[in-house]
Design a protein around this motif. Structure first.
Motif, PDB file in Angstrom:
ATOM      1  N   LEU A 257       0.107  -6.623 -12.400  1.00 38.60           N
ATOM      2  CA  LEU A 257      -0.436  -6.141 -13.663  1.00 38.60           C
ATOM      3  C   LEU A 257      -1.107  -4.777 -13.503  1.00 38.60           C
ATOM      4  CD1 LEU A 257      -1.696  -9.573 -15.035  1.00 38.60           C
ATOM      5  CD2 LEU A 257       0.530  -8.456 -15.316  1.00 38.60           C
ATOM      6  N   ASP A 258      -1.509  -4.217 -14.628  1.00 37.90           N
ATOM      7  CA  ASP A 258      -1.958  -2.822 -14.659  1.00 37.90           C
ATOM      8  C   ASP A 258      -3.071  -2.525 -13.668  1.00 37.90           C
ATOM      9  OD1 ASP A 258      -0.116  -2.361 -16.592  1.00 37.90           O
ATOM     10  OD2 ASP A 258      -1.532  -2.380 -18.275  1.00 37.90           O
ATOM     11  N   VAL A 259      -3.964  -3.486 -13.461  1.00 39.47           N
ATOM     12  CA  VAL A 259      -5.111  -3.231 -12.592  1.00 39.47           C
ATOM     13  C   VAL A 259      -4.668  -2.862 -11.185  1.00 39.47           C
ATOM     14  CG1 VAL A 259      -5.373  -5.691 -12.002  1.00 39.47           C
ATOM     15  CG2 VAL A 259      -7.322  -4.133 -11.782  1.00 39.47           C
ATOM     16  N   ILE A 260      -3.596  -3.489 -10.665  1.00 40.42           N
ATOM     17  CA  ILE A 260      -3.095  -3.174  -9.331  1.00 40.42           C
ATOM     18  C   ILE A 260      -2.354  -1.843  -9.340  1.00 40.42           C
ATOM     19  CG2 ILE A 260      -1.357  -3.847  -7.625  1.00 40.42           C
ATOM     20  CD1 ILE A 260      -2.268  -6.668  -7.833  1.00 40.42           C
ATOM     21  N   GLN A 261      -1.503  -1.633 -10.331  1.00 45.23           N
ATOM     22  CA  GLN A 261      -0.710  -0.404 -10.369  1.00 45.23           C
ATOM     23  C   GLN A 261      -1.591   0.818 -10.594  1.00 45.23           C
ATOM     24  OE1 GLN A 261       3.157  -0.495 -12.113  1.00 45.23           O
ATOM     25  NE2 GLN A 261       3.133  -2.706 -12.416  1.00 45.23           N
ATOM     26  N   GLN A 267      -4.784   6.518  -5.790  1.00 52.44           N
ATOM     27  CA  GLN A 267      -4.867   6.969  -4.396  1.00 52.44           C
ATOM     28  C   GLN A 267      -3.897   8.101  -4.088  1.00 52.44           C
ATOM     29  OE1 GLN A 267      -7.335   5.620  -2.446  1.00 52.44           O
ATOM     30  NE2 GLN A 267      -7.814   4.589  -4.393  1.00 52.44           N
ATOM     31  N   GLY A 268      -3.130   8.530  -5.101  1.00 49.00           N
ATOM     32  CA  GLY A 268      -2.161   9.616  -4.893  1.00 49.00           C
ATOM     33  C   GLY A 268      -0.857   9.275  -5.579  1.00 49.00           C
ATOM     34  N   THR A 275       3.758   4.532  -2.295  1.00 48.55           N
ATOM     35  CA  THR A 275       4.398   3.410  -1.602  1.00 48.55           C
ATOM     36  C   THR A 275       3.442   2.774  -0.597  1.00 48.55           C
ATOM     37  OG1 THR A 275       6.576   4.458  -1.831  1.00 48.55           O
ATOM     38  CG2 THR A 275       6.382   2.707  -0.207  1.00 48.55           C
ATOM     39  N   PHE A 276       2.728   3.617   0.145  1.00 52.48           N
ATOM     40  CA  PHE A 276       1.773   3.134   1.148  1.00 52.48           C
ATOM     41  C   PHE A 276       0.685   2.275   0.498  1.00 52.48           C
ATOM     42  CE2 PHE A 276      -2.109   3.628   3.665  1.00 52.48           C
ATOM     43  CZ  PHE A 276      -1.667   3.373   4.952  1.00 52.48           C
ATOM     44  N   THR A 277       0.058   2.808  -0.542  1.00 55.26           N
ATOM     45  CA  THR A 277      -1.034   2.090  -1.200  1.00 55.26           C
ATOM     46  C   THR A 277      -0.534   0.859  -1.932  1.00 55.26           C
ATOM     47  OG1 THR A 277      -2.148   4.218  -1.496  1.00 55.26           O
ATOM     48  CG2 THR A 277      -3.015   2.340  -2.725  1.00 55.26           C
ATOM     49  N   SER A 278       0.600   0.984  -2.596  1.00 60.55           N
ATOM     50  CA  SER A 278       1.164  -0.153  -3.325  1.00 60.55           C
ATOM     51  C   SER A 278       1.474  -1.316  -2.388  1.00 60.55           C
ATOM     52  CB  SER A 278       2.444   0.262  -4.067  1.00 60.55           C
ATOM     53  OG  SER A 278       2.175   1.248  -5.034  1.00 60.55           O
ATOM     54  N   GLN A 279       1.983  -0.988  -1.204  1.00 59.51           N
ATOM     55  CA  GLN A 279       2.309  -2.038  -0.236  1.00 59.51           C
ATOM     56  C   GLN A 279       1.053  -2.785   0.204  1.00 59.51           C
ATOM     57  OE1 GLN A 279       5.286  -1.210   2.758  1.00 59.51           O
ATOM     58  NE2 GLN A 279       3.987  -2.040   4.375  1.00 59.51           N
ATOM     59  N   ILE A 280      -0.014  -2.044   0.475  1.00 58.57           N
ATOM     60  CA  ILE A 280      -1.271  -2.676   0.894  1.00 58.57           C
ATOM     61  C   ILE A 280      -1.800  -3.595  -0.204  1.00 58.57           C
ATOM     62  CG2 ILE A 280      -3.690  -2.264   1.488  1.00 58.57           C
ATOM     63  CD1 ILE A 280      -2.745   0.391   2.768  1.00 58.57           C
ATOM     64  N   LEU A 281      -1.867  -3.079  -1.429  1.00 57.08           N
ATOM     65  CA  LEU A 281      -2.423  -3.851  -2.544  1.00 57.08           C
ATOM     66  C   LEU A 281      -1.544  -5.051  -2.874  1.00 57.08           C
ATOM     67  CD1 LEU A 281      -3.559  -0.909  -4.857  1.00 57.08           C
ATOM     68  CD2 LEU A 281      -5.018  -2.404  -3.468  1.00 57.08           C
TER      69      LEU A 281
END
Length: 303
Positions: A257-261, A267-268, A275-281
């Motif tokens: 959901l929007d809060v994660i995206q 973060q950039g 991709t880096f941050t999305s993978q972690i989250l």
């Protein structure tokens, strides 16, 4: 860019103490890297770059390592082979004045196939996975158990073995989601969403699919009381993830959901940072979700 978020999930529990380190994982996967179909090969399978930038065969983000198994297959329509075979058979009949027997037809078909194969079109697909070293999970972006097992098998072959097992819990997922739907609410940080699938008993039992509907209405309770069980249930978790949980402990139709995206985008916005941050989250959310779900299921059964 490729979507960095998984849409489905098959889960395996890893032995954290026996996981390979990142360098060994990359080295072993590089040894069985994907190469395109050549010559008379019908298909080719190997590990490939999991992200649309760079050339590394493993994409690490903190304690999570993304990998991808790529498969390429030759596409040779049967109708094309059949048309050429018919032409060849007619040519033999007209020029040699004889019929073509079954054995000769098979030999002609093999020759035609071998001739066409190097020029055939190809189609390719990727199955992605994330190894979470913190939680000890292998999360495969696939709801098909067959395709998930193919990646796991290839990973085991590459590493010379890997301790990975499907989660076996004290309560079955099917029993838990039936219990939640029957009482009209989930537990913990989970909430009922708006989709479910119910099935009666027996091989020819009817299946009832309910979509975008209030799951607490009396009609659904009546179906459950008549003996039907829940095979799939839509849930949300912490207002961060929506998904459908199946009785086989797979997750389908995952939506972050929007809060994660929005957190990832903050973060950039270049492709590598995103991709880096999305993978972690994503991995952290899925791992926490799975851990809580296992708790609701009574924990894992010791081997």
């Amino acid at each position: 860019m490729n979507n960095p978020y998984f849409k489905q999930l098959s889960l395996y529990i890893l032995n954290k103490d026996k996981m390979p380190d990142l360098a060994i994982l990359a080295e072993k996967l590089q040894e069985v890297a994907f190469v395109p179909c050549m010559g008379l090969d019908w298909d080719s399978v190997g590990f490939a770059n999991p992200v649309p930038f760079g050339s590394n065969i493993v994409f690490p983000a903190q304690n999570t390592w993304r990998i991808a198994l790529k498969k390429e297959e030759k596409v040779l329509p049967a109708a094309v082979v059949r048309d050429i075979l018919d032409e060849k058979i007619n040519e033999i009949r007209e020029t040699e004045r004889r019929n073509v027997g079954r054995k000769e037809k098979l030999e002609l078909k093999e020759t035609i196939t071998d001739d066409l194969l190097p020029r055939a079109f190809t189609k390719s697909s990727k199955t992605e996975a994330i190894m979470d070293a913190k939680y000890g999970f292998l999360m495969i972006n696939q709801s098909s158990s067959v395709r998930a097992e193919i990646l796991l098998t290839k990973l085991r072959e590459a590493l010379g073995g890997l301790e990975a097992k499907q989660p076996r819990t004290k309560q079955s997922p099917g029993s838990l989601i039936t219990e939640w739907l029957l009482r009209g609410s989930a537990a913990g940080h989970f909430e009922l969403d708006s989709d479910c699938e119910l099935k009666g008993l027996g091989d020819a039992a009817p299946v009832v699919k309910i979509s975008r509907h209030d799951l607490t209405v009396e009609e659904i309770n009546n179906l459950l009381r008549s003996g039907k069980i829940v095979t799939q249930l839509g849930l949300s978790w912490q207002d961060r993830v929506r998904f459908v949980l199946t009785q086989n402990f797979t997750l389908k139709r995952i939506q972050f959901l929007d809060v994660i995206q929005e957190e990832a985008a903050s973060q950039g916005d270049d492709i590598e940072s995103l991709t880096f941050t999305s993978q972690i989250l994503m991995a952290e959310a899925l791992s926490e979700l799975i851990t809580e779900l296992i708790d609701h299921l009574g924990g894992l059964i010791p081997e």
